[in-house]
Design a protein around this motif. Structure first.
Motif, PDB file in Angstrom:
ATOM      1  N   GLU A 120       0.867  -1.206  -0.086  1.00 29.55           N
ATOM      2  CA  GLU A 120      -0.106  -0.017  -0.038  1.00 29.55           C
ATOM      3  C   GLU A 120       0.668   1.433   0.054  1.00 29.55           C
ATOM      4  O   GLU A 120       1.686   1.162   0.812  1.00 29.55           O
ATOM      5  N   GLY A 121       0.439   1.970  -0.805  1.00 28.72           N
ATOM      6  CA  GLY A 121       1.251   3.613  -0.675  1.00 28.72           C
ATOM      7  C   GLY A 121       2.454   3.734  -1.466  1.00 28.72           C
ATOM      8  O   GLY A 121       3.327   2.752  -1.480  1.00 28.72           O
ATOM      9  N   GLY A 122       2.486   4.866  -2.126  1.00 26.40           N
ATOM     10  CA  GLY A 122       3.730   5.056  -2.764  1.00 26.40           C
ATOM     11  C   GLY A 122       4.708   5.531  -1.893  1.00 26.40           C
ATOM     12  O   GLY A 122       5.756   5.930  -2.284  1.00 26.40           O
ATOM     13  N   ASN A 123       4.395   5.374  -0.500  1.00 23.88           N
ATOM     14  CA  ASN A 123       5.671   5.755   0.342  1.00 23.88           C
ATOM     15  C   ASN A 123       6.586   4.561   0.719  1.00 23.88           C
ATOM     16  O   ASN A 123       7.154   4.869   1.672  1.00 23.88           O
ATOM     17  N   SER A 124       6.376   3.375   0.209  1.00 27.60           N
ATOM     18  CA  SER A 124       7.264   2.292   0.531  1.00 27.60           C
ATOM     19  C   SER A 124       8.136   1.383  -0.416  1.00 27.60           C
ATOM     20  O   SER A 124       8.038   0.406  -0.334  1.00 27.60           O
ATOM     21  N   PRO A 125       8.234   2.403  -1.657  1.00 29.20           N
ATOM     22  CA  PRO A 125       9.174   1.715  -2.704  1.00 29.20           C
ATOM     23  C   PRO A 125      10.459   1.316  -1.752  1.00 29.20           C
ATOM     24  O   PRO A 125      10.966   2.097  -1.160  1.00 29.20           O
ATOM     25  N   LEU A 126      11.155   0.290  -2.328  1.00 25.83           N
ATOM     26  CA  LEU A 126      12.376   0.165  -1.802  1.00 25.83           C
ATOM     27  C   LEU A 126      13.420   1.458  -2.239  1.00 25.83           C
ATOM     28  O   LEU A 126      13.279   1.772  -3.301  1.00 25.83           O
ATOM     29  N   PRO A 127      14.010   1.766  -1.080  1.00 28.32           N
ATOM     30  CA  PRO A 127      15.255   2.804  -1.496  1.00 28.32           C
ATOM     31  C   PRO A 127      16.153   2.295  -2.552  1.00 28.32           C
ATOM     32  O   PRO A 127      16.738   3.225  -3.201  1.00 28.32           O
ATOM     33  N   GLN A 128      16.362   1.019  -2.308  1.00 29.46           N
ATOM     34  CA  GLN A 128      17.523   0.626  -3.404  1.00 29.46           C
ATOM     35  C   GLN A 128      17.093  -0.639  -3.891  1.00 29.46           C
ATOM     36  O   GLN A 128      17.298  -1.679  -3.252  1.00 29.46           O
ATOM     37  N   LEU A 143       6.448  -1.460  -5.505  1.00 25.87           N
ATOM     38  CA  LEU A 143       5.695  -0.375  -6.641  1.00 25.87           C
ATOM     39  C   LEU A 143       4.410  -0.587  -6.862  1.00 25.87           C
ATOM     40  O   LEU A 143       3.909  -1.356  -7.961  1.00 25.87           O
ATOM     41  N   ALA A 144       3.765  -0.198  -5.941  1.00 27.46           N
ATOM     42  CA  ALA A 144       2.062  -0.160  -6.069  1.00 27.46           C
ATOM     43  C   ALA A 144       1.693   0.817  -5.412  1.00 27.46           C
ATOM     44  O   ALA A 144       1.879   1.361  -4.446  1.00 27.46           O
ATOM     45  N   LEU A 145       0.404   1.422  -5.784  1.00 24.79           N
ATOM     46  CA  LEU A 145      -0.308   2.536  -5.549  1.00 24.79           C
ATOM     47  C   LEU A 145      -1.804   2.456  -5.101  1.00 24.79           C
ATOM     48  O   LEU A 145      -2.523   1.984  -6.067  1.00 24.79           O
ATOM     49  N   ASN A 146      -2.231   2.682  -4.092  1.00 20.64           N
ATOM     50  CA  ASN A 146      -3.588   2.770  -4.014  1.00 20.64           C
ATOM     51  C   ASN A 146      -4.085   4.439  -3.790  1.00 20.64           C
ATOM     52  O   ASN A 146      -3.687   5.245  -3.151  1.00 20.64           O
ATOM     53  N   MET A 147      -4.417   4.770  -4.946  1.00 18.69           N
ATOM     54  CA  MET A 147      -4.821   6.378  -5.169  1.00 18.69           C
ATOM     55  C   MET A 147      -6.284   6.490  -4.817  1.00 18.69           C
ATOM     56  O   MET A 147      -6.936   7.574  -5.109  1.00 18.69           O
ATOM     57  N   GLY A 148      -6.857   5.634  -4.191  1.00 16.28           N
ATOM     58  CA  GLY A 148      -8.203   5.795  -3.603  1.00 16.28           C
ATOM     59  C   GLY A 148      -9.436   5.562  -4.655  1.00 16.28           C
ATOM     60  O   GLY A 148     -10.156   4.604  -4.317  1.00 16.28           O
ATOM     61  N   VAL A 194       7.346   5.350 -13.258  1.00 17.46           N
ATOM     62  CA  VAL A 194       6.955   4.641 -12.310  1.00 17.46           C
ATOM     63  C   VAL A 194       7.624   5.112 -10.937  1.00 17.46           C
ATOM     64  O   VAL A 194       6.725   5.564 -10.096  1.00 17.46           O
ATOM     65  N   LEU A 195       8.661   5.836 -10.628  1.00 16.51           N
ATOM     66  CA  LEU A 195       9.367   6.434  -9.512  1.00 16.51           C
ATOM     67  C   LEU A 195       8.736   7.932  -9.508  1.00 16.51           C
ATOM     68  O   LEU A 195       8.452   8.398  -8.595  1.00 16.51           O
ATOM     69  N   LYS A 196       8.235   8.297 -10.747  1.00 14.69           N
ATOM     70  CA  LYS A 196       7.766   9.886 -10.644  1.00 14.69           C
ATOM     71  C   LYS A 196       6.226   9.742 -10.235  1.00 14.69           C
ATOM     72  O   LYS A 196       5.854  10.451  -9.233  1.00 14.69           O
ATOM     73  N   ASP A 197       5.600   8.821 -10.535  1.00 14.31           N
ATOM     74  CA  ASP A 197       4.082   8.529 -10.061  1.00 14.31           C
ATOM     75  C   ASP A 197       4.335   8.155  -8.398  1.00 14.31           C
ATOM     76  O   ASP A 197       3.369   8.882  -7.691  1.00 14.31           O
ATOM     77  N   MET A 198       5.193   7.352  -8.160  1.00 15.30           N
ATOM     78  CA  MET A 198       5.493   7.038  -6.713  1.00 15.30           C
ATOM     79  C   MET A 198       5.790   8.255  -5.738  1.00 15.30           C
ATOM     80  O   MET A 198       5.147   8.374  -4.673  1.00 15.30           O
ATOM     81  N   LYS A 199       6.201   9.162  -6.346  1.00 10.67           N
ATOM     82  CA  LYS A 199       6.635  10.529  -5.680  1.00 10.67           C
ATOM     83  C   LYS A 199       5.442  11.191  -5.766  1.00 10.67           C
ATOM     84  O   LYS A 199       5.162  11.921  -4.757  1.00 10.67           O
ATOM     85  N   THR A 200       4.698  11.579  -6.906  1.00  9.60           N
ATOM     86  CA  THR A 200       3.415  12.158  -6.807  1.00  9.60           C
ATOM     87  C   THR A 200       2.699  11.986  -5.742  1.00  9.60           C
ATOM     88  O   THR A 200       1.996  12.672  -5.206  1.00  9.60           O
ATOM     89  N   PHE A 201       2.297  10.740  -5.617  1.00 12.97           N
ATOM     90  CA  PHE A 201       1.080   9.877  -4.807  1.00 12.97           C
ATOM     91  C   PHE A 201       1.890   9.428  -3.436  1.00 12.97           C
ATOM     92  O   PHE A 201       1.047   8.550  -2.874  1.00 12.97           O
ATOM     93  N   ARG A 202       2.899   9.930  -3.010  1.00 11.84           N
ATOM     94  CA  ARG A 202       3.344   9.578  -1.896  1.00 11.84           C
ATOM     95  C   ARG A 202       2.545   9.711  -0.669  1.00 11.84           C
ATOM     96  O   ARG A 202       2.916   9.081   0.395  1.00 11.84           O
ATOM     97  N   HIS A 203       1.717  10.631  -0.535  1.00 12.53           N
ATOM     98  CA  HIS A 203       0.917  11.033   0.750  1.00 12.53           C
ATOM     99  C   HIS A 203      -0.313  10.312   0.574  1.00 12.53           C
ATOM    100  O   HIS A 203      -1.293  10.559   1.140  1.00 12.53           O
ATOM    101  N   SER A 204      -0.574   9.562  -0.544  1.00  7.56           N
ATOM    102  CA  SER A 204      -1.671   9.046  -0.534  1.00  7.56           C
ATOM    103  C   SER A 204      -2.143   8.018   0.504  1.00  7.56           C
ATOM    104  O   SER A 204      -3.597   8.191   0.918  1.00  7.56           O
TER     105      SER A 204
END
Ligand SMILES: Cc1cc2nc3c(=O)[nH]c(=O)nc-3n(C[C@H](O)[C@H](O)[C@H](O)COP(=O)(O)OP(=O)(O)OC[C@H]3O[C@@H](n4cnc5c(N)ncnc54)[C@H](O)[C@@H]3O)c2cc1C
Length: 266
Positions: A120-128, A143-148, A194-204
């Motif tokens: 859940e959430g773009g706040n947890s992709p592996l840093p490396q 690399l998964a995102l719940n955008m609501g 991929v990482l651009k969307d993870m960043k944009t939606f990191r607070h989802s």
């Protein structure tokens, strides 16, 4: 493997949801009739609110050619904390019995049942997402995102798999699979959506795990809609007055302002 390679810690309940899904077989003509479709068309229905009794999550119902995919996604932390503890399969059964669902799946044959974790959430992709001799892609790399409104993971899995393959091809040409060569994978990920969307939606996740999203707001919307459509014995007031009264009763307060500010971030 990513955990064992020291690329991530253990998955926490907050950063994972469990999804239950049934694939229900029905004749294509029945699906078309029930969903108002012509041959070749499909429908996607999403649900949230009372179906996940106060828990973070939602439901979905997709048509396939000769099956329906019916499922429920529930934030694990949310149901672990529920008191009394809620059992996921009971929530799913109650979902299937709802009048919006029951007539659509009536007479269908259960073809497949599955339960699966969704990061859940773009706040947890592996840093490396790479190391010596390893690249991690898709869900395993967070690399998964719940955008609501949608759960996204498929295109991230495909794109990261493609970029990982490009990297491995280069590594093979060089005959060097060390972390320094495989670091190219992260550069490609950063340049891609991929990482651009993870960043944009990191607070989802922060915005969506707010219990008011699945409790207060859907209830408020249903109440106001009921008042709008209700014809009582006396004269009916203006639509604008009903809306204004509804807004005054539930929306004009500091809490809603805070929620709106949070929603602006997704
Ligand atoms: C119910 C549900 C609904 C979803 N809805 C959507 C949606 O609408 N849109 C969207 O974009 N995404 C959606 N997703 C998310 C999407 O399915 C995933 O993000 C995507 O499938 C991840 O792909 P993946 O290849 O990383 O992992 P997976 O698809 O999980 O593939 C991993 C594979 O590895 C295999 N495997 C695991 N361990 C081992 C092992 N030790 N050895 C060998 N093989 C192993 C597994 O069996 C599996 O086949 C949904 C997920 C679920 C569960």
């Amino acid at each position: 493997m990513a955990e064992q390679a020291g690329l991530r810690g253990a998955l926490t309940p907050r950063h994972a949801a469990v999804a239950l899904k049934e694939v229900i077989r029905l004749a294509p003509e029945v699906i078309e009739e029930r969903f108002g479709l012509t041959p070749g068309e499909g429908a996607a229905h999403l649900f949230f609110g009372a179906i996940t009794p106060g828990l973070f999550g939602g439901g979905f119902l997709y048509t396939n050619r000769d099956t329906l995919s019916l499922g429920l996604v529930l934030g694990i932390e949310s149901f672990l904390e529920s008191k009394p503890p809620l059992e996921t399969h009971r929530i799913f059964e109650a979902f299937k019995e709802r009048q919006e669902i029951a007539h659509l799946i009536k007479g269908g044959e259960l073809a497949e049942y599955s339960a699966h974790l969704i990061p859940e959430g773009g706040n947890s992709p592996l840093p490396q997402p790479y190391g010596d001799g390893i690249v991690v892609v898709g869900d395993a790399a967070g690399l998964a995102l719940n955008m609501g409104i949608t759960v996204r993971g498929m295109e991230f899995a495909i794109a990261s798999g493609y970029l990982a393959a490009q990297t491995v091809k280069k590594a093979k040409e060089k005959g060097d699979f060390s972390a320094s060569t495989l670091a190219l994978y992260q550069t490609l990920l950063k340049e891609s959506f991929v990482l651009k969307d993870m960043k944009t939606f990191r607070h989802s996740l922060e915005a969506l795990e707010n219990p008011r999203m699945t409790g207060f707001y859907p209830q408020w919307a249903c109440k106001v809609l009921e008042q709008l459509f209700w014809i009582g014995e006396g004269p009916k007031e203006r639509i604008s007055s009903t809306l204004w009264k509804g807004a005054r009763q539930g929306l004009l307060n500091f809490q809603v302002l805070k929620d709106l500010l949070m929603l602006r971030r997704i």
